[in-house]
Write an enzyme that holds these catalytic residues in place. Structure first.
Site, PDB file in Angstrom:
ATOM      1  N   ASP A   8       0.842  -1.189   0.000  1.00 50.82           N
ATOM      2  CA  ASP A   8       0.000   0.000   0.000  1.00 50.82           C
ATOM      3  C   ASP A   8       0.880   1.243   0.000  1.00 50.82           C
ATOM      4  O   ASP A   8       1.774   1.379   0.846  1.00 50.82           O
ATOM      5  CB  ASP A   8      -0.920   0.010   1.222  1.00 50.82           C
ATOM      6  CG  ASP A   8      -2.019  -1.041   1.115  1.00 50.82           C
ATOM      7  OD1 ASP A   8      -2.045  -1.780   0.115  1.00 50.82           O
ATOM      8  OD2 ASP A   8      -2.844  -1.128   2.047  1.00 50.82           O
ATOM      9  N   ASP A 130     -15.221  -3.256  -2.165  1.00 48.11           N
ATOM     10  CA  ASP A 130     -14.968  -3.059  -0.737  1.00 48.11           C
ATOM     11  C   ASP A 130     -16.319  -2.936  -0.060  1.00 48.11           C
ATOM     12  O   ASP A 130     -17.149  -2.103  -0.455  1.00 48.11           O
ATOM     13  CB  ASP A 130     -14.151  -1.787  -0.507  1.00 48.11           C
ATOM     14  CG  ASP A 130     -12.848  -1.789  -1.305  1.00 48.11           C
ATOM     15  OD1 ASP A 130     -12.277  -2.878  -1.471  1.00 48.11           O
ATOM     16  OD2 ASP A 130     -12.436  -0.716  -1.766  1.00 48.11           O
TER      17      ASP A 130
END
Length: 243
Positions: A8, A130
């Site tokens: 990330d 998500d």
């Protein structure tokens, strides 16, 4: 089942967030390419990159880092999500050696956009879903929509989407265990392969996912569990290969 290390990216660094909160950041490396080297050395067969700044700003911010990693590991497929909102961005990433582009927010807002991308770039488009309590979250998880994850995924079954990355945002980065039930439910109800994400803490989670792999779960993204050493990538992949 394919185990995919997550890298990330925030402000050019390799970080992990808790539940997608930018203010709750742990920095694990100042050089994401070196972190990628570590996972490739440990046997990673694919890398999962997320441009966290890009997810919030709606455009690539850490693109130079992504391109550097793709160029450094031409034999390892890279998938990237975060801030991909137009075809030109996809084309630029693919030209740089990225294998898959993950469409999240815009897949919710404009499903037709994903369908068009699949026509332009067949075999290179992944949809990132998500969800919280089964409902889709968007804009870097800042908003929860009224769209059910399964309903959204079904819209792309005939489009040629390569996979669905399904993340339970209530568990992501929390090391409290993957949501096997919801992930398996999604995989069983669509024809697109599913990649599990969010909350994978230890080998018990890997074993639980492998147990339902036949439902259509093709892989799992590993984040904090790798960075904090509760899962050893090589050992976990070996186990998954044997199942």
């Amino acid at each position: 089942m394919l185990l995919i290390p997550a890298i990330d990216l925030k402000d050019g660094q390799c970080v992990r967030l808790r539940q997608g909160r930018m203010e709750d950041t742990t920095i694990f490396a100042n050089d994401p390419a070196e972190m990628a080297q570590r996972w490739v050395d440990e046997g990673a067969r694919r890398l999962h990159l997320v441009d966290l700044n890009g997810a919030f700003e709606g455009k690539p911010v850490n693109g130079d880092v992504v391109r550097a990693i793709a160029a450094r590991f031409p034999g390892t497929p890279v998938q990237i999500g975060g801030g991909i909102r137009d075809a030109a961005t996809v084309a630029a990433y693919l030209d740089a050696g990225v294998q898959y582009c993950i469409i999240g927010t815009k897949a919710v807002q404009e499903p037709q956009f994903v369908i068009e991308l699949c026509k332009l770039f067949p075999g290179h488009i992944i949809v990132g879903i998500d969800a919280k309590n089964g409902m889709v979250a968007t804009d870097g998880w800042a908003e929860v929509s009224a769209v059910a994850a399964v309903e959204l995924a079904k819209q792309f079954e005939q489009a040629g989407v390569s996979a669905i990355v399904y993340t339970d945002i209530s568990r992501d980065g929390m090391m409290k265990g993957v949501n096997v039930e919801e992930t398996a439910h999604l995989a069983a109800n669509i024809s697109i392969p599913v990649i599990a994400s969010g909350g994978i803490a230890n080998m018990d989670d890997i074993k639980a996912l492998c147990a339902v792999e036949d439902n259509g779960i093709m892989g799992a993204i590993l984040g904090r569990s790798l960075y904090e050493g509760t899962i050893a990538l090589a050992d976990a992949q070996c186990y998954a290969d044997q199942q």
